[in-house]
Design an enzyme around this catalytic site. Structure first.
Site, PDB file in Angstrom:
ATOM      1  N   GLU A  79      -6.238  -7.590   7.372  1.00 28.21           N
ATOM      2  CA  GLU A  79      -4.787  -7.615   7.121  1.00 28.21           C
ATOM      3  C   GLU A  79      -4.081  -8.529   8.120  1.00 28.21           C
ATOM      4  OE1 GLU A  79      -2.794  -4.137   5.709  1.00 28.21           O
ATOM      5  OE2 GLU A  79      -1.549  -4.111   7.508  1.00 28.21           O
ATOM      6  N   THR A 103       1.201  -8.143   4.784  1.00 28.78           N
ATOM      7  CA  THR A 103       2.210  -7.085   4.703  1.00 28.78           C
ATOM      8  C   THR A 103       3.583  -7.678   4.347  1.00 28.78           C
ATOM      9  OG1 THR A 103       2.798  -7.135   7.033  1.00 28.78           O
ATOM     10  CG2 THR A 103       0.968  -5.689   6.394  1.00 28.78           C
ATOM     11  N   TYR A 104       4.521  -6.764   4.071  1.00 28.19           N
ATOM     12  CA  TYR A 104       5.858  -7.136   3.625  1.00 28.19           C
ATOM     13  C   TYR A 104       6.833  -6.627   4.676  1.00 28.19           C
ATOM     14  CZ  TYR A 104       9.375  -7.843  -0.094  1.00 28.19           C
ATOM     15  OH  TYR A 104      10.412  -8.287  -0.874  1.00 28.19           O
ATOM     16  N   HIS A 164       1.612  -7.385  -0.166  1.00 28.12           N
ATOM     17  CA  HIS A 164       2.336  -6.110  -0.142  1.00 28.12           C
ATOM     18  C   HIS A 164       3.749  -6.336  -0.676  1.00 28.12           C
ATOM     19  CE1 HIS A 164      -0.243  -4.040   3.204  1.00 28.12           C
ATOM     20  NE2 HIS A 164      -0.976  -4.817   2.440  1.00 28.12           N
ATOM     21  N   GLY A 221       8.077   1.678   1.390  1.00 24.06           N
ATOM     22  CA  GLY A 221       8.675   1.163   2.629  1.00 24.06           C
ATOM     23  C   GLY A 221       9.288   2.323   3.396  1.00 24.06           C
ATOM     24  N   ASP A 222       9.412   2.136   4.700  1.00 30.59           N
ATOM     25  CA  ASP A 222      10.019   3.193   5.528  1.00 30.59           C
ATOM     26  C   ASP A 222      11.524   3.219   5.299  1.00 30.59           C
ATOM     27  OD1 ASP A 222       7.805   4.347   6.771  1.00 30.59           O
ATOM     28  OD2 ASP A 222       7.678   2.677   8.199  1.00 30.59           O
TER      29      ASP A 222
END
Ligand code: FAD
Length: 285
Positions: A17, A48-49, A76, A107-108
């Protein structure tokens, strides 16, 4: 290539990743690191995004470069801070570039609680991606339970909803005790969740990472892991060596127990990725 087809071969796979930079000036160095990792010929690489989606272009650009270097990318995509319009814009771009694997995430929730209203959960995003094209869709899962979930049973039920919405495989949150994953696999299979599960492994190589992990509620740190941090936490070179060895041992145990999908959170570090890959040269081809 679609990741579900790779996984269907039933052979061990090793993937890595990378995460995109927050600012344009770092794009070149992150891209260089990503391509160095691509040179190790992993089964695939995820990008990742950035939370909030402000750097989505970098995710697409880096995934595209990885693909142009002969490695299957997994882009992502998060939804909770995005509008449908933004999400569909990214999907169109991925389609245009021929990127066919997406890890669909909620997403957080940002610290200020400000989110868009279009999506509440990853399952909604998965259903939309499924309807938008011929993508292979992955989702996140949490062997120790997601921090917000009331209990593991509810979390597994919500994982089932993601699979029913159309996800083809799941990747786990990091864990440091393989028994946690073996127990989780038993529980999700019992609930009829039969998609491939890719184990997410974090090689902990510096004290900043250790602090971050300790601040994540719920991540169990076995005493064997704590002893390594106690002994080597203040010695960066020794901590790095021990962290890589710990992750490699975890991976060997997983593959020995027929967990074939291994995803390494390689954190834009080609040397870490290379050491793990080389240590497994006869185990994962
Ligand atoms: P969801 O599956 O939507 O779950 C979120 C919470 O809601 C869980 O507690 C779940 O049990 C609960 N829930 C789900 N459905 C329902 C429902 N119908 N009713 C009530 N509760 C429900 N973050 C990023 O910003 N960028 C990334 O690139 C990124 N990559 C990641 C990759 C992996 C492998 C993992 C494990 C995490 C990643 N994350 C990333 C972090 C992720 O966005 C957060 O963990 C986030 O808080 C949850 O995302 P999710 O997709 O698992 O959410």
């Amino acid at each position: 290539m679609k990741i579900k087809d790779l996984l269907a071969k039933g052979e061990p796979t090793l993937s890595f990743e990378v995460f995109p930079p927050k600012t344009e000036d770092k794009l070149e160095s992150v891209e260089a690191a990503a391509l160095e990792i691509a040179g190790l010929h992993p089964a695939f690489m995820s990008v990742t995004y950035g939370a909030g989606g402000g750097t989505s272009r970098y995710t697409v650009d880096i995934a595209s470069s990885i693909m142009n270097h002969g490695v299957t990318p997994l882009a992502h995509l998060t939804c909770v801070s995005s509008t449908k319009e933004k999400v569909h814009g990214v999907l169109e771009e991925l389609k245009d570039r021929g990127i066919e694997n997406i890890l669909a995430l909620r997403g957080d929730i940002p610290a200020d609680g400000k989110v868009e209203k279009d999506y509440q959960y990853a399952s909604q995003l998965i259903a939309e991606i499924k309807a938008a094209g011929d993508f292979c869709i992955g989702a996140a899962c949490y062997p120790e339970g997601h921090v917000e979930s009331v209990n593991k049973t509810a979390d597994i039920q919500h994982l089932k909803e993601k699979v029913e919405a159309g996800c083809d495989f799941v990747t786990t949150q990091m864990f440091f005790d393989n028994n946690i994953l073996y127990n989780y696999l038993y529980r999700i299979r019992e609930k009829g969740i039969m998609v491939p599960v890719i184990a997410g492994i974090m090689p902990v190589t510096n004290s900043a990472q250790i602090k971050r992990i300790c601040s994540m509620s719920g991540t169990y740190l076995p005493s064997r892991f704590k002893a390594i941090v106690d002994r080597f936490g203040d010695n960066p070179a020794a901590m790095k060596q021990a962290g890589i060895a710990y992750a490699t041992e975890q991976i060997i145990d997983l593959i020995a127990n027929h967990v074939n999908g291994i995803h390494v959170y390689s954190m834009n570090k080609p040397d870490v990725a290379a050491q793990i890959k080389n240590s497994l040269s006869e185990i994962v081809r």
